[in-house]
Design a protein around this motif. Structure first.
Motif, short mmCIF file in Angstrom:
data_model
loop_
_atom_site.label_atom_id
_atom_site.label_comp_id
_atom_site.label_asym_id
_atom_site.label_seq_id
_atom_site.Cartn_x
_atom_site.Cartn_y
_atom_site.Cartn_z
N ILE A 14 0.84 -1.21 0.00
CA ILE A 14 0.00 0.00 0.00
C ILE A 14 0.87 1.25 0.00
CG2 ILE A 14 -1.70 1.31 1.33
CD1 ILE A 14 -2.81 -1.20 -0.07
N ALA A 15 1.98 1.23 0.76
CA ALA A 15 2.88 2.38 0.79
C ALA A 15 3.50 2.61 -0.58
CB ALA A 15 3.97 2.18 1.84
N ALA A 16 3.83 1.54 -1.28
CA ALA A 16 4.40 1.67 -2.63
C ALA A 16 3.36 2.25 -3.59
CB ALA A 16 4.89 0.31 -3.13
N ILE A 17 2.11 1.85 -3.44
CA ILE A 17 1.04 2.39 -4.28
C ILE A 17 0.84 3.87 -3.97
CG2 ILE A 17 -1.43 2.27 -4.79
CD1 ILE A 17 -1.23 -0.77 -4.21
N ASP A 18 0.83 4.20 -2.68
CA ASP A 18 0.69 5.60 -2.29
C ASP A 18 1.89 6.43 -2.73
OD1 ASP A 18 -1.75 5.05 -1.17
OD2 ASP A 18 -0.98 4.90 0.89
N GLY A 19 3.04 5.78 -2.88
CA GLY A 19 4.26 6.46 -3.31
C GLY A 19 4.32 6.70 -4.81
N GLY A 20 3.34 6.23 -5.54
CA GLY A 20 3.29 6.54 -6.96
C GLY A 20 3.28 5.34 -7.89
N LEU A 21 3.54 4.14 -7.39
CA LEU A 21 3.50 2.96 -8.25
C LEU A 21 2.05 2.57 -8.53
CD1 LEU A 21 6.23 0.57 -6.77
CD2 LEU A 21 6.32 1.81 -8.92
N SER A 22 1.84 1.95 -9.65
CA SER A 22 0.51 1.40 -9.92
C SER A 22 0.33 0.14 -9.07
CB SER A 22 0.36 1.06 -11.40
OG SER A 22 1.20 -0.05 -11.73
N CYS A 23 -0.89 -0.30 -8.95
CA CYS A 23 -1.16 -1.51 -8.16
C CYS A 23 -0.43 -2.71 -8.75
CB CYS A 23 -2.66 -1.79 -8.10
SG CYS A 23 -3.58 -0.64 -7.07
N ARG A 24 -0.41 -2.82 -10.07
CA ARG A 24 0.25 -3.94 -10.73
C ARG A 24 1.76 -3.88 -10.54
NH1 ARG A 24 -3.40 -6.77 -13.57
NH2 ARG A 24 -5.35 -5.72 -14.08
N ALA A 25 2.34 -2.69 -10.64
CA ALA A 25 3.79 -2.54 -10.47
C ALA A 25 4.18 -2.85 -9.02
CB ALA A 25 4.23 -1.14 -10.85
N ALA A 26 3.39 -2.38 -8.06
CA ALA A 26 3.68 -2.66 -6.66
C ALA A 26 3.55 -4.15 -6.38
CB ALA A 26 2.74 -1.86 -5.77
N ALA A 27 2.57 -4.80 -6.98
CA ALA A 27 2.39 -6.24 -6.79
C ALA A 27 3.59 -7.00 -7.34
CB ALA A 27 1.10 -6.69 -7.48
N ALA A 28 4.04 -6.63 -8.52
CA ALA A 28 5.20 -7.29 -9.11
C ALA A 28 6.45 -7.06 -8.26
CB ALA A 28 5.42 -6.78 -10.53
N ARG A 29 6.60 -5.89 -7.72
CA ARG A 29 7.77 -5.56 -6.90
C ARG A 29 7.84 -6.41 -5.64
NH1 ARG A 29 8.84 0.47 -4.58
NH2 ARG A 29 10.97 0.17 -3.87
N PHE A 30 6.68 -6.69 -5.02
CA PHE A 30 6.66 -7.45 -3.77
C PHE A 30 6.29 -8.91 -3.95
CE2 PHE A 30 6.28 -3.07 -2.36
CZ PHE A 30 7.21 -3.03 -1.33
N GLY A 31 6.07 -9.33 -5.17
CA GLY A 31 5.80 -10.74 -5.44
C GLY A 31 4.44 -11.23 -5.01
N VAL A 32 3.44 -10.37 -5.10
CA VAL A 32 2.07 -10.78 -4.81
C VAL A 32 1.24 -10.60 -6.08
CG1 VAL A 32 2.22 -10.22 -2.36
CG2 VAL A 32 1.39 -8.49 -3.95
N SER A 33 0.05 -11.10 -6.07
CA SER A 33 -0.78 -10.97 -7.27
C SER A 33 -1.31 -9.55 -7.39
CB SER A 33 -1.95 -11.96 -7.22
OG SER A 33 -2.87 -11.58 -6.23
N ALA A 34 -1.57 -9.15 -8.62
CA ALA A 34 -2.13 -7.82 -8.87
C ALA A 34 -3.50 -7.69 -8.23
CB ALA A 34 -2.20 -7.55 -10.36
N ALA A 35 -4.27 -8.77 -8.26
CA ALA A 35 -5.61 -8.75 -7.66
C ALA A 35 -5.53 -8.47 -6.16
CB ALA A 35 -6.33 -10.07 -7.92
N SER A 36 -4.54 -9.05 -5.49
CA SER A 36 -4.38 -8.80 -4.05
C SER A 36 -4.05 -7.35 -3.79
CB SER A 36 -3.28 -9.69 -3.47
OG SER A 36 -3.68 -11.04 -3.50
N ALA A 37 -3.13 -6.79 -4.56
CA ALA A 37 -2.75 -5.38 -4.37
C ALA A 37 -3.95 -4.46 -4.59
CB ALA A 37 -1.61 -5.01 -5.30
N ILE A 38 -4.73 -4.75 -5.61
CA ILE A 38 -5.92 -3.94 -5.91
C ILE A 38 -6.93 -4.06 -4.77
CG2 ILE A 38 -7.90 -3.76 -7.47
CD1 ILE A 38 -5.93 -4.63 -9.73
N ARG A 39 -7.14 -5.29 -4.29
CA ARG A 39 -8.09 -5.53 -3.21
C ARG A 39 -7.64 -4.83 -1.93
NH1 ARG A 39 -7.84 -11.10 -2.36
NH2 ARG A 39 -7.60 -11.03 -4.53
N TRP A 40 -6.34 -4.89 -1.63
CA TRP A 40 -5.84 -4.23 -0.42
C TRP A 40 -6.01 -2.73 -0.51
CZ3 TRP A 40 -0.66 -7.36 -0.54
CH2 TRP A 40 -0.93 -8.69 -0.18
#
Length: 128
Positions: A14-40
């Motif tokens: 969430i901090a990475a998303i708030d820092g300017g990354l897209s949900c998909r880019a943040a998910a890839a960076r932390f090794g989680v699914s894009a759907a999880s990042a979007i849901r969070w």
């Protein structure tokens, strides 16, 4: 059984998303699914935090429990009613339940009905 990902990981994504990354880019960076990042992210917007909800447990018995009075009334009206007959009677009243959910309903209440055998009494020896 699956296990929820840690709250720490959720906060970092969430901090990475708030820092300017897209949900998909943040998910890839932390090794989680894009759907999880979007849901969070949606959880943060909706309820203010991304804590995981409870896992497991019974989620569907509330539907049949709403109709407990009706089920018990039908059972009192006809003491030897079968689950199939009870299911049909409930369906006539607009309550669609399965036989298995009825069985679990009675099991939770420890209600059992042992049917007697429909055989005539033996003249030569007792039947068990």
């Amino acid at each position: 059984m699956s296990k929820a990902l840690s709250l720490d990981l959720r906060k970092r994504v969430i901090a990475a998303i708030d820092g300017g990354l897209s949900c998909r880019a943040a998910a890839a960076r932390f090794g989680v699914s894009a759907a999880s990042a979007i849901r969070w992210r949606q959880l943060i917007v909706k309820q203010g935090d991304a804590r995981p909800g409870p896992l497991g447990g019974d989620r569907r018995s509330g539907y049949i429990e709403k109709h407990a009075d009706l089920i018990l009334t039908l059972m009192d009206a006809k003491s030897d009613i079968t689950l199939a007959e009870l299911q049909a009677a409930l369906a006539e009243r607009g309550v669609g339940v399965s036989g298995a959910s009825l069985w679990r309903f009675f099991d939770r209440r420890r209600i059992t009905l042992k049917k007697s055998r429909r055989t005539r009494t033996s003249r030569t020896g007792p039947t068990s």
